[in-house]
Design an enzyme around this catalytic site. Structure first.
Site, short mmCIF file in Angstrom:
data_model
loop_
_atom_site.label_atom_id
_atom_site.label_comp_id
_atom_site.label_asym_id
_atom_site.label_seq_id
_atom_site.Cartn_x
_atom_site.Cartn_y
_atom_site.Cartn_z
CD GLU A 39 -2.96 -0.87 -0.06
OE1 GLU A 39 -3.09 0.25 -0.56
OE2 GLU A 39 -3.53 -1.88 -0.53
CE1 TYR A 122 -7.15 2.69 -0.48
CE2 TYR A 122 -4.87 2.55 0.31
CZ TYR A 122 -5.88 2.12 -0.54
OH TYR A 122 -5.62 1.11 -1.41
CG ASP A 140 -8.74 4.29 -4.32
OD1 ASP A 140 -9.94 4.24 -4.71
OD2 ASP A 140 -7.86 3.58 -4.83
#
Ligand code: SF4
Length: 328
Positions: A39, A122, A140
């Site tokens: 990520e 997120y 996102d």
């Protein structure tokens, strides 16, 4: 889309993803450390570049303890080619916190994950759903675009109202038993079918639930702030003692970071021109004129940074690019 269809929408996405989802190394694991690394890498680097680096990087730092034990210079070197070095600094800070506060075991509790340095909403959603398969919301840019279209919503997606609405929707819509596949599906739909500009609605697995009347006009964003042009005149002065740089004083945007020393255009008129660098910072379009100085007396706040220290010296990315360009 009506609320009574939320469950069917989520199931249609999961079914589509199960049949057509793309295979990436980070989708083959439920290891939270490996997922966090992916990520962070994917935040500002393309999937193609990350694919070429991800597994080798994880082989070097397979656990939080491995990264926490490495010095910052080693961590920075490992990140070369991925850019935005503050990300590996944040990752290392998270690894150190995991070791110090959780004995090296990645936390499972949402509050503990949220408390790790550099972890935002997120990333919390990504870790909870991808690693632990917990029904956590995740938004996102791709997810926001899909939501704006499915709900035919022209609220600017980058406004506080738009953001709040999409996080609420994400929490309401998330698949209760397969959030891992659902969140991946939602993002992949935005990347591959419900794309910016003209979406490929004919191939869309959730077109039956989509209420967009003119999808190519969505999402709406807030008007862009007016761009202001700025010009700077800086020097490149490299000696045996190192590169002359200026430490940014307190109260400045890049407080504590270093940049190439600034001069007036008149002072540099007789020096050789090295290059012009153009970049954008918030609402400023900056042109930096860089001149080669063979002599220069350090001014207040300026000092020579030895070459060996440059990789670990904090500096903004435009300065980092010049250092990487001229000092290999
Ligand atoms: S039908 Fe078209 S606009 Fe609606 S979600 Fe699917 S791709 Fe996007």
């Amino acid at each position: 889309m009506k609320e009574k269809h939320y469950g069917d929408f989520a199931q249609a996405l999961v079914d589509w993803f199960t049949a057509h989802g793309r295979d990436y190394p980070w989708r083959r694991t439920t290891n939270p450390w490996a997922i966090l690394v992916s990520e962070i890498m994917l935040q500002q680097t393309t999937i193609a570049t990350v694919l070429g680096r991800y597994e080798a990087w994880l082989a070097q730092f397979p656990t939080p303890a491995a990264l926490a034990a490495a010095d910052e210079q080693t961590a920075l070197r490992s990140w070369e080619g991925l850019g935005y070095y503050r990300r590996v600094r944040a990752l290392r800070a998270a690894a150190i916190a995991i070791c110090e506060k959780h004995g090296g075991t990645f936390p499972e509790n949402e509050g503990d994950i949220r408390a790790l340095p550099g972890i935002g909403d997120y990333t919390v959603g990504a870790l909870l759903s991808f690693a632990y398969n917990r029904p956590a919301p995740l938004v996102d840019a791709n997810v926001s675009r899909v939501f704006a279209r499915v709900f035919n919503d022209s609220t600017p997606i980058d406004s506080p109202t738009g953001r709040k609405r999409h996080w609420q929707l994400a929490a309401q819509l998330v698949h209760p038993t397969n959030p891992r596949a659902y969140n991946s599906a939602l993002m992949e739909l935005g990347q591959t079918i419900c794309t910016t500009g003209s979406p490929t609605c004919l191939l869309c697995p959730v077109r039956a639930y989509c209420t967009a009347s003119a999808p190519e006009t969505l999402p709406v964003k807030l008007p862009k702030k007016e761009i202001t042009a700025l010009e700077h005149w800086d020097i490149w002065h490299l000696t045996e003692s190192g590169l002359l740089m200026e430490k940014q004083p307190g109260g400045k945007r890049h407080e504590g970071m270093y940049r190439l020393p600034r001069r007036s255009a008149e002072e540099l008129a007789d020096l050789p021109h090295l290059c012009d660098q153009k970049y954008t910072v918030t609402r400023y379009k900056v042109t930096r004129h860089l001149y080669l100085a063979e002599t220069a007396t350090p001014r207040r706040g300026e000092c020579f940074i030895p070459l060996a220290d440059l990789p670990t010296t904090p500096m903004a990315s435009p300065d980092r690019k010049l250092v990487e360009k001229y000092i290999s």
